[in-house]
Design an enzyme around this catalytic site. Structure first.
Site, PDB file in Angstrom:
ATOM      1  N   HIS A 142      38.748  35.440  58.088  1.00  0.00           N
ATOM      2  CA  HIS A 142      37.921  34.674  57.954  1.00  0.00           C
ATOM      3  C   HIS A 142      38.435  33.629  56.988  1.00  0.00           C
ATOM      4  O   HIS A 142      38.482  34.532  55.555  1.00  0.00           O
ATOM      5  CB  HIS A 142      36.794  35.570  57.644  1.00  0.00           C
TER       6      HIS A 142
ATOM      7  N   CYS B  75      34.060  27.354  55.846  1.00  0.00           N
ATOM      8  CA  CYS B  75      35.155  28.562  55.969  1.00  0.00           C
ATOM      9  C   CYS B  75      36.163  28.405  57.348  1.00  0.00           C
ATOM     10  O   CYS B  75      34.734  27.744  58.852  1.00  0.00           O
ATOM     11  CB  CYS B  75      34.612  30.095  55.838  1.00  0.00           C
TER      12      CYS B  75
ATOM     13  N   THR C 279      32.994  37.569  63.008  1.00  0.00           N
ATOM     14  CA  THR C 279      32.847  37.508  61.210  1.00  0.00           C
ATOM     15  C   THR C 279      31.357  36.536  61.578  1.00  0.00           C
ATOM     16  O   THR C 279      31.212  35.722  62.445  1.00  0.00           O
ATOM     17  CB  THR C 279      33.825  36.631  61.361  1.00  0.00           C
TER      18      THR C 279
END
Length: 163
Positions: A48, A31, A25
């Protein structure tokens, strides 16, 4: 990590990997890239996570992968369906940065709150966090090897590290 199958995990997304595939990711700022791994059967999962709690959801059809409190149970369910056992899982995470210098408002501390929420939920499931690279004020890209259980973290400011 060349020659391996790459499984992309987008923003507010989650997925699992088996047989040595690599979960990846990008764009982790506030995040959190949360990985779970069963080292015995080599089933890995990555979420994520964008926000700490679905209590703030405004959409009518909730995206389970977007929130820590819904992403982790969903990831656990998918991993267990692939053969992982809850009692063998280990966690690693990266991200949760404070990307902007803001006042003391708790609602603006998204990165730290994402880390706190993921940590608390993993604690409820008794899943140990083996290592983490969280906080700071910079973005990260992560890759998790579902065979070796290694999380590779890349950032412009801090280069490459493995945890």
């Amino acid at each position: 990590m060349t020659g391996q199958t790459l499984v992309k995990v987008g923003m507010a997304d989650l997925n699992i990997a088996i047989e040595g595939a690599v979960l990846k990711t990008t764009g982790l700022g506030s995040c959190v890239g949360l990985t779970l791994f069963d080292p015995q059967c080599r089933v890995a999962g990555m979420a994520h996570v964008m926000l700490p709690s679905s209590d703030i959801a405004r959409e009518s059809q909730i995206n389970l992968a977007k929130y820590a409190d819904t992403a982790i149970p969903e990831l656990l369910e998918r991993m267990q369906a692939a053969g992982a056992r809850l009692t063998r899982l280990e966690a690693k995470m990266a991200g949760g940065a404070q990307m902007f210098a803001l006042g003391g408002s708790d609602t603006l501390r998204i990165g730290p709150r994402n880390v706190e929420s993921c940590t608390a939920i993993l604690g409820r499931y008794r899943i140990p966090i083996l290592s983490a690279d969280t906080g700071g004020n910079y973005g990260r890209t992560v890759e998790f090897d579902s065979y070796k259980g290694i999380l590779v973290i890349r950032s412009v400011q801090h280069g490459v590290k493995e945890i």
